[in-house]
Design a protein around this motif. Sequence first.
Motif, short mmCIF file in Angstrom:
data_model
loop_
_atom_site.label_atom_id
_atom_site.label_comp_id
_atom_site.label_asym_id
_atom_site.label_seq_id
_atom_site.Cartn_x
_atom_site.Cartn_y
_atom_site.Cartn_z
N ILE A 1 4.48 8.07 1.86
CA ILE A 1 5.07 9.01 1.12
C ILE A 1 4.60 10.24 1.89
O ILE A 1 3.33 10.47 1.94
CB ILE A 1 4.78 9.09 -0.34
N TYR A 2 5.61 11.05 2.11
CA TYR A 2 5.44 12.35 2.99
C TYR A 2 5.92 13.67 2.28
O TYR A 2 7.02 13.66 2.20
CB TYR A 2 5.77 12.26 4.42
N ALA B 1 0.96 -1.20 0.05
CA ALA B 1 -0.19 0.27 0.03
C ALA B 1 0.78 1.20 0.01
O ALA B 1 2.00 1.36 0.81
CB ALA B 1 -1.00 0.03 1.17
N LEU B 2 0.65 2.26 -0.68
CA LEU B 2 1.08 3.45 -0.79
C LEU B 2 0.03 4.52 0.04
O LEU B 2 -0.89 4.65 -0.33
CB LEU B 2 1.36 4.09 -2.15
N ILE B 3 0.61 5.14 0.99
CA ILE B 3 -0.22 5.79 2.08
C ILE B 3 0.31 7.19 2.05
O ILE B 3 1.55 7.54 1.89
CB ILE B 3 -0.71 5.29 3.33
N GLY B 4 -0.37 8.33 2.26
CA GLY B 4 0.04 9.70 2.79
C GLY B 4 -1.24 10.30 2.29
O GLY B 4 -2.07 10.15 1.79
N THR B 5 -1.17 11.60 2.72
CA THR B 5 -2.17 12.66 2.51
C THR B 5 -2.21 13.00 1.03
O THR B 5 -1.37 12.84 0.25
CB THR B 5 -1.80 14.07 3.52
N ASN B 6 -3.33 13.84 0.92
CA ASN B 6 -3.57 14.21 -0.45
C ASN B 6 -2.50 15.02 -0.92
O ASN B 6 -1.92 16.08 -0.26
CB ASN B 6 -4.92 14.97 -0.78
N SER C 1 0.62 14.28 -1.76
CA SER C 1 1.92 13.78 -1.29
C SER C 1 2.72 12.96 -2.39
O SER C 1 3.86 12.99 -2.16
CB SER C 1 1.84 12.63 -0.12
N GLY C 2 2.27 12.42 -3.44
CA GLY C 2 2.74 11.96 -4.38
C GLY C 2 2.66 10.49 -4.72
O GLY C 2 3.01 9.88 -5.73
N LYS C 3 1.47 10.01 -4.09
CA LYS C 3 1.29 8.64 -4.04
C LYS C 3 0.91 8.09 -5.56
O LYS C 3 1.11 7.19 -6.21
CB LYS C 3 0.06 8.23 -3.11
N SER C 4 -0.26 8.87 -6.23
CA SER C 4 -0.68 8.54 -7.48
C SER C 4 0.26 8.76 -8.63
O SER C 4 0.38 8.11 -9.64
CB SER C 4 -1.97 9.32 -7.69
N THR C 5 1.03 9.70 -8.50
CA THR C 5 2.39 10.07 -9.29
C THR C 5 3.29 8.78 -9.29
O THR C 5 3.62 8.38 -10.44
CB THR C 5 3.07 11.37 -8.94
N LEU C 6 3.52 8.44 -8.29
CA LEU C 6 4.36 7.25 -8.24
C LEU C 6 3.67 5.94 -8.88
O LEU C 6 4.36 5.33 -9.55
CB LEU C 6 4.74 6.91 -6.74
N LEU C 7 2.57 5.68 -8.63
CA LEU C 7 1.85 4.76 -9.20
C LEU C 7 1.79 4.80 -10.92
O LEU C 7 2.23 3.74 -11.65
CB LEU C 7 0.40 4.56 -8.97
N ARG D 1 9.08 8.47 3.66
CA ARG D 1 9.20 8.59 4.97
C ARG D 1 9.37 7.39 5.68
O ARG D 1 10.37 7.08 6.52
CB ARG D 1 8.20 9.32 5.70
N LEU D 2 8.62 6.45 5.35
CA LEU D 2 8.80 5.04 6.20
C LEU D 2 8.28 3.92 5.24
O LEU D 2 7.22 4.09 4.59
CB LEU D 2 7.97 4.91 7.47
N ASP D 3 8.75 2.68 5.41
CA ASP D 3 8.38 1.37 4.62
C ASP D 3 8.59 0.40 5.48
O ASP D 3 9.71 -0.08 6.15
CB ASP D 3 9.39 1.28 3.17
N GLY D 4 7.49 -0.52 5.81
CA GLY D 4 7.51 -1.71 6.66
C GLY D 4 6.06 -1.97 6.92
O GLY D 4 5.23 -2.01 6.32
N ASP D 5 6.43 -2.66 8.03
CA ASP D 5 4.98 -3.41 8.71
C ASP D 5 3.66 -2.47 8.65
O ASP D 5 3.87 -1.40 9.28
CB ASP D 5 4.94 -3.91 9.91
N PRO D 6 2.54 -2.71 8.01
CA PRO D 6 1.41 -1.78 7.80
C PRO D 6 1.06 -1.09 9.22
O PRO D 6 0.83 0.12 9.17
CB PRO D 6 0.44 -2.54 7.33
N ILE D 7 1.02 -1.91 10.46
CA ILE D 7 0.59 -1.34 11.51
C ILE D 7 1.53 -0.32 12.07
O ILE D 7 0.97 0.80 12.71
CB ILE D 7 0.23 -2.49 12.79
#
Length: 376
Positions: free
Chosen positions: A221-222, A58-63, A65-71, A227-233
């Motif tokens: 993505i911040y 999952a790519l997470i982050g606020t609107n 932040s660049g998530k959709s661009t990365l996709l 910013r961080l990559d790992g266990d979802p929780i």
Amino acid sequence: MDSQNAIEVRNMYKQFKVDYDKAHTLKDKLLFWKTSHVEIHEVLKNINMDIKKGETVALIGTNGSGKSTLLKLMTKIIFPNKGTVETNGKLTSLLELGAGFHQDFTGRENIYFNASIFGLTRKEIDERIQDIIDFSELGEFIDHPVRTYSSGMYMRLAFSVAINVDAEILLIDEILAVGDQHFQQKCYRKLKELKESDKTIVIVTHSLDVVKDLCDRAVWIYKGELRLDGDPIYVIDEYLKQVAIDHKEEKKKAIAEGKHKFKAAVFIDAPKDFATIQKDKGTLVSQGWQISDHDQAVFKFFLDGNEICGIKRKNRQDVFEAYQEAYAGDMDPDAIGWQVNLDLNDLDLGNHKIDIQCSEPDGNILADKSIQFTLE
């Protein structure tokens, strides 16, 4: 590229040029050549990541932040300014609603067009078209022009095609959010099946519960940086901490500028509206929850217009999780719930009314709720 990886991103940067006051004619260019203003927006900065074959990420982050661009960079729709994005395997994507559909053709015809874009032959499409139609649940609408489809019907058809093209890598943006609850659950069940069949899935979503339930990893993505990559929780917990910090800073600034409008939400869980209560029960437990982004919000409970004291606060983790992004940093889960015990012996038979209010200290009401019940 490592043979065990489905996607590799190395030292990747992406910029967009924004041209303000852009001239649209030759005359404008000649007369106003000095007035145009160009800005460079760096959307993604030095992104490095590997996604292994069979992983669900999952790519997470606020609107913004660049998530959709990365996709989109992973799909090769757009390309980086610096660095590389490599994929290993047949890829399909769901990025924009109805992308690849022709408005004037039917859903059935668009299945052939869309599936052929993903590399299927006419024979292969013939073999699976009924599975695509059945999964979409469009029924007779499959032979109607797609211009007559709702956004939910678009999504049903697009998702049904995408999961039936035997791709090894599936990229999904927030598109699933437009479907009804039944079809969303059906899609997530299908994604779990694909996950178990060793497909590689990369999904952009704001539904953090889906991330925890479906994904092996979360990538946060911040402001364009990883910013961080790992266990979802763990990643989600750190992400929400930062959201709370940013939210407080933004609110503080807006309050100082006089631009912040405080908000609140209240709810009565019990008794239900128009419920009939037996007086011989002795006590009526009225309870619900209340949240606000005002630090000094006042909560009041009224019975038949008279304010009742003795409100007990309770933990409501369920409400906290539901509103944790919208009210980030403004909630204490142990104080969200409320409870009032009413002595029925003090009440007359007949109709009664409960009112609750959440207001600012000056009395300005932010949210209120009323219900009625009958005492027999």
